[in-house]
Scaffold this motif. Structure first.
Motif, PDB file in Angstrom:
ATOM      1  N   LEU A  76      -6.008   0.733  -8.808  1.00 31.85           N
ATOM      2  CA  LEU A  76      -5.380   1.986  -9.220  1.00 31.85           C
ATOM      3  C   LEU A  76      -6.117   2.629 -10.394  1.00 31.85           C
ATOM      4  O   LEU A  76      -6.759   1.950 -11.197  1.00 31.85           O
ATOM      5  CB  LEU A  76      -3.922   1.735  -9.618  1.00 31.85           C
ATOM      6  CG  LEU A  76      -2.984   1.219  -8.530  1.00 31.85           C
ATOM      7  CD1 LEU A  76      -1.582   1.050  -9.098  1.00 31.85           C
ATOM      8  CD2 LEU A  76      -2.955   2.157  -7.330  1.00 31.85           C
TER       9      LEU A  76
ATOM     10  N   ASP B  91       1.297   4.087  -3.036  1.00 29.71           N
ATOM     11  CA  ASP B  91       0.905   5.453  -2.691  1.00 29.71           C
ATOM     12  C   ASP B  91       1.975   6.463  -3.101  1.00 29.71           C
ATOM     13  O   ASP B  91       1.716   7.664  -3.146  1.00 29.71           O
ATOM     14  CB  ASP B  91       0.645   5.544  -1.181  1.00 29.71           C
ATOM     15  CG  ASP B  91      -0.028   6.844  -0.784  1.00 29.71           C
ATOM     16  OD1 ASP B  91      -0.997   7.242  -1.462  1.00 29.71           O
ATOM     17  OD2 ASP B  91       0.413   7.472   0.199  1.00 29.71           O
ATOM     18  N   GLU B  92       3.160   5.970  -3.404  1.00 28.30           N
ATOM     19  CA  GLU B  92       4.273   6.850  -3.753  1.00 28.30           C
ATOM     20  C   GLU B  92       4.312   7.085  -5.261  1.00 28.30           C
ATOM     21  O   GLU B  92       4.032   6.168  -6.042  1.00 28.30           O
ATOM     22  CB  GLU B  92       5.586   6.222  -3.287  1.00 28.30           C
ATOM     23  CG  GLU B  92       6.793   7.105  -3.507  1.00 28.30           C
ATOM     24  CD  GLU B  92       8.007   6.605  -2.745  1.00 28.30           C
ATOM     25  OE1 GLU B  92       9.080   6.525  -3.357  1.00 28.30           O
ATOM     26  OE2 GLU B  92       7.870   6.297  -1.550  1.00 28.30           O
TER      27      GLU B  92
ATOM     28  N   ALA C 212       0.825  -1.205   0.000  1.00 30.23           N
ATOM     29  CA  ALA C 212       0.000   0.000   0.000  1.00 30.23           C
ATOM     30  C   ALA C 212       0.862   1.259   0.000  1.00 30.23           C
ATOM     31  O   ALA C 212       0.594   2.212  -0.743  1.00 30.23           O
ATOM     32  CB  ALA C 212      -0.937  -0.008   1.202  1.00 30.23           C
ATOM     33  N   ALA C 213       1.907   1.269   0.829  1.00 29.75           N
ATOM     34  CA  ALA C 213       2.790   2.438   0.886  1.00 29.75           C
ATOM     35  C   ALA C 213       3.543   2.616  -0.424  1.00 29.75           C
ATOM     36  O   ALA C 213       3.739   3.741  -0.892  1.00 29.75           O
ATOM     37  CB  ALA C 213       3.770   2.287   2.047  1.00 29.75           C
TER      38      ALA C 213
END
Length: 370
Positions: free
Chosen positions: A205, A171-172, A167-168
């Protein structure tokens, strides 16, 4: 012994690499951004990520740690510990706000995080692109592990570019492209279950954020391999799996199959196989106990076949595009009913119930613990 770091704090900095030089002064001024090692390169990197403008954009405030290039290699564990604590921490994790000439704003990676990502400061390696040991198991095999002992601050690890979770990563900025690049690397090991979960994340996404890859990781006859993206098919119909020999399959949770197909601009399995029923059968009502188990979406009936032939191939079950369930075995009836009702994990329970209706009360009691 490691000395403490000094901060540079300055406002309204014009992002022109040629102008970011140290001031001609007898002492280091605390608002002199030119004192930062390779700050002109950071500036160029920032400008590359921003739209072209007739005049340079302006960083509304820069808070950065200077003299990072003076840290001895053996002192980086202590240095990172210092950088992870206030007042230096903000210089590492807080993005820089950029004012564009048209009055809009963008945010970019702060100088301190940018510098640390590109130098061997964590476990003797550059942190960007490493996976924290003990981090998200879905990233295992895709990233080399780094010992981040003592760093339980996920924000700091993310600032360093260490991958902590899927997830991180997604998110980038550029995270999806990075993940897809690694999935397309045949030297990196990925399991089928891992791939199934990763594609579930990717399917959520916005397609506008993702560049179509040339290659994808897929499952071909049970083996996880890299294939041409144009050949891949998203699996969305379990009854059609017998038609997939030699086909590169993209496994994904059913609710996300359409999203993944749109993201990669590939076909779904249900669109690739005609799936027409060639044999004749007899219609039966679905038992009341099964309808209670599976809920209101359960079909009222199914068609039983002595031998179910679909597109010339014998199958256990097939749910046609008009919603009719055809089956030739008890297991096929159970699987088809569970699939039609959106209760796929219940298929074995349905089979037990059809085989022995006297277990209705027992199985109902067992569902207390779902």
């Amino acid at each position: 012994m490691l000395a403490d770091f000094a901060l540079v704090r300055t406002t309204d900095v014009v992002l022109d690499p040629d102008e970011l030089e140290p001031r001609d002064s007898d002492f280091a001024e605390p608002d002199d951004a030119g004192l930062l090692d390779a700050v002109d390169v950071w500036c160029e990197d920032v400008l590359d990520r921003l739209p072209d403008t007739p005049v340079p954009p302006v960083a509304t405030e820069i808070v950065a740690v200077r003299d990072l290039d003076l840290v001895d290699d053996d002192c980086w564990p202590q240095a990172l510990a210092l950088l992870s604590r206030p007042p230096l921490r903000d210089a590492l994790i807080q993005p820089v706000r950029i004012l564009l000439p048209d009055g809009t704003h963008e945010v970019v990676r702060p100088y301190t995080a940018w510098w640390l990502r590109g130098h061997p400061v964590l476990d003797g390696r550059r942190p960007a692109g490493l996976r924290a040991a003990g981090g998200d198991p879905l990233l295992r095999g895709l990233y080399d592990e780094a010992d981040a002992t003592g760093f339980d601050d996920e924000q700091v690890l993310r600032a360093l570019g260490v991958r902590t979770s899927v997830a991180a990563l997604l998110d980038e900025p550029g995270g999806a492209a990075e993940l897809l690049d690694r999935l397309a690397d045949p030297e990196r090991e990925v399991s089928g279950a891992q791939l199934h979960a990763l594609y579930g994340f990717l399917a959520d996404l916005d397609p506008e954020r993702v560049t179509l890859p040339d290659e994808l990781r897929a499952v071909v006859d049970g083996e996880v391999v890299v294939v041409d993206a144009a050949d891949a098919v998203v699996v969305d119909s379990p009854d059609l799996l017998p038609f997939t020999a030699g086909t590169p399959l993209l496994p994904v949770p059913p609710s996300r199959a359409a999203g993944l197909a749109e993201l990669f601009q590939v076909r779904r399995l249900s669109e690739s196989v005609t799936g027409e029923v060639d044999s004749e059968g007899v219609e039966h009502d679905v038992p009341e106990s099964v309808r209670v188990l599976l809920g209101p979406s359960t079909p009222a009936s199914y068609v039983e076949h002595e031998e179910l032939v679909v597109d010339g191939t014998e199958l256990d079950w097939r749910r046609t595009r008009d919603g009719v369930l055809h089956a030739s075995t008890l297991e096929g009836v159970a699987a088809g009913l569970a699939w039609a009702a959106g209760q796929w994990p219940r298929r074995f329970e349905v089979a037990a119930l059809i085989e022995d209706p006297s277990r209705t009360e027992e199985l109902a009691r067992d569902r207390w613990f779902d």
